[in-house]
Design a protein around this motif. Structure first.
Motif, mmCIF file in Angstrom:
data_model
loop_
_atom_site.group_PDB
_atom_site.id
_atom_site.type_symbol
_atom_site.label_atom_id
_atom_site.label_comp_id
_atom_site.label_asym_id
_atom_site.label_seq_id
_atom_site.Cartn_x
_atom_site.Cartn_y
_atom_site.Cartn_z
ATOM 1 N N ALA A 41 -7.452 118.481 -28.013
ATOM 2 C CA ALA A 41 -6.920 119.649 -27.313
ATOM 3 C C ALA A 41 -5.852 120.307 -28.172
ATOM 4 O O ALA A 41 -5.180 119.647 -28.965
ATOM 5 C CB ALA A 41 -6.336 119.255 -25.964
ATOM 6 N N LEU A 55 -6.260 124.555 -24.852
ATOM 7 C CA LEU A 55 -7.683 124.634 -25.173
ATOM 8 C C LEU A 55 -8.174 123.230 -25.473
ATOM 9 O O LEU A 55 -7.667 122.574 -26.382
ATOM 10 C CB LEU A 55 -7.927 125.539 -26.380
ATOM 11 N N SER A 56 -9.149 122.768 -24.700
ATOM 12 C CA SER A 56 -9.669 121.416 -24.877
ATOM 13 C C SER A 56 -11.137 121.459 -25.263
ATOM 14 O O SER A 56 -11.809 122.495 -25.146
ATOM 15 C CB SER A 56 -9.509 120.613 -23.582
ATOM 16 N N ARG A 58 -13.356 120.147 -23.586
ATOM 17 C CA ARG A 58 -14.021 120.426 -22.308
ATOM 18 C C ARG A 58 -14.133 121.931 -22.087
ATOM 19 O O ARG A 58 -15.170 122.438 -21.660
ATOM 20 C CB ARG A 58 -13.243 119.780 -21.165
ATOM 21 N N ASP A 59 -13.043 122.673 -22.371
ATOM 22 C CA ASP A 59 -13.093 124.137 -22.249
ATOM 23 C C ASP A 59 -14.181 124.711 -23.151
ATOM 24 O O ASP A 59 -14.939 125.589 -22.745
ATOM 25 C CB ASP A 59 -11.749 124.766 -22.636
ATOM 26 N N TYR A 60 -14.232 124.218 -24.374
ATOM 27 C CA TYR A 60 -15.227 124.701 -25.330
ATOM 28 C C TYR A 60 -16.646 124.443 -24.821
ATOM 29 O O TYR A 60 -17.489 125.343 -24.802
ATOM 30 C CB TYR A 60 -15.021 124.044 -26.697
ATOM 31 N N ARG A 62 -17.776 123.873 -21.788
ATOM 32 C CA ARG A 62 -18.130 124.554 -20.537
ATOM 33 C C ARG A 62 -18.080 126.073 -20.632
ATOM 34 O O ARG A 62 -18.896 126.766 -20.025
ATOM 35 C CB ARG A 62 -17.208 124.097 -19.410
ATOM 36 N N LYS A 63 -17.108 126.605 -21.351
ATOM 37 C CA LYS A 63 -16.874 128.047 -21.328
ATOM 38 C C LYS A 63 -17.459 128.788 -22.532
ATOM 39 O O LYS A 63 -17.468 130.020 -22.535
ATOM 40 C CB LYS A 63 -15.379 128.325 -21.221
ATOM 41 N N ILE A 79 -10.745 131.654 -22.949
ATOM 42 C CA ILE A 79 -11.286 130.406 -22.386
ATOM 43 C C ILE A 79 -10.253 129.308 -22.177
ATOM 44 O O ILE A 79 -10.581 128.257 -21.636
ATOM 45 C CB ILE A 79 -12.448 129.864 -23.250
ATOM 46 N N MET A 80 -9.010 129.540 -22.578
ATOM 47 C CA MET A 80 -7.999 128.489 -22.442
ATOM 48 C C MET A 80 -7.761 128.165 -20.980
ATOM 49 O O MET A 80 -7.966 129.000 -20.098
ATOM 50 C CB MET A 80 -6.696 128.910 -23.115
ATOM 51 N N SER A 81 -7.334 126.942 -20.728
ATOM 52 C CA SER A 81 -6.970 126.531 -19.373
ATOM 53 C C SER A 81 -5.539 126.953 -19.090
ATOM 54 O O SER A 81 -4.638 126.744 -19.911
ATOM 55 C CB SER A 81 -7.083 125.011 -19.230
#
Length: 151
Positions: A41, A55-56, A58-60, A62-63, A79-81
């Motif tokens: 992250a 930005l993780s 997981r974000d990459y 999924r988004k 796309i960042m959380s």
């Protein structure tokens, strides 16, 4: 070492190197940084030094990947959380484990003054801390049973 230790102690045991990315950077640039640094992250930091998001991987996944977007054409801020779940240096290891579990996150930026990041901890950091604490306790009990424990 103990679950009641402060996160400041965990940070002291880690490298002082802080990786981050600008909100205007492309997702490809961010993923390259994460790959080179072998991290999962990246904090997203404004030009004024304020924590804006996280930005993780997981974000990459999924988004970007699942959404059919292009890493070269997508900005990190898209796309960042956000908002980011954060920790305070005075929080305990145990509290941070609860925060991660409750919020289903694997990384906690450690901030002061609401948005100035001084470090980041991962679930792996906390698990390693707890394991080390248990190993110390076990060794102390072994020494006590063997009669070598200082009185």
């Amino acid at each position: 070492m103990s679950p009641s230790d402060r996160i400041a102690s965990v940070l002291e045991s880690k490298s002082r190197r802080l990786w981050s990315v600008s909100p205007a950077a492309t997702v490809l640039e961010a993923i390259q940084i994460m790959s080179e640094a072998d991290i999962g992250a990246l904090p997203v930091i404004s030009s004024s030094g304020r924590l804006m998001g996280l930005l993780s991987e997981r974000d990459y996944a999924r988004k970007v990947v699942l959404a059919g977007r292009m890493s070269r054409d997508t900005a990190v801020h898209e796309i960042m959380s956000t908002p980011v779940v954060t920790a305070d240096p005075q929080d305990t290891v145990e509290r941070c484990m609860h925060l991660m579990t409750e919020n289903r996150v694997r990384h906690l930026p450690v901030v002061v003054n609401d948005d100035q990041m001084i470090g980041i901890i991962s679930i792996g950091d906390l698990v390693n801390w707890i394991i080390s604490a248990h190993e110390q306790s076990i060794e102390q009990l072994r020494s006590y049973i063997a009669g070598a424990y200082p009185g």
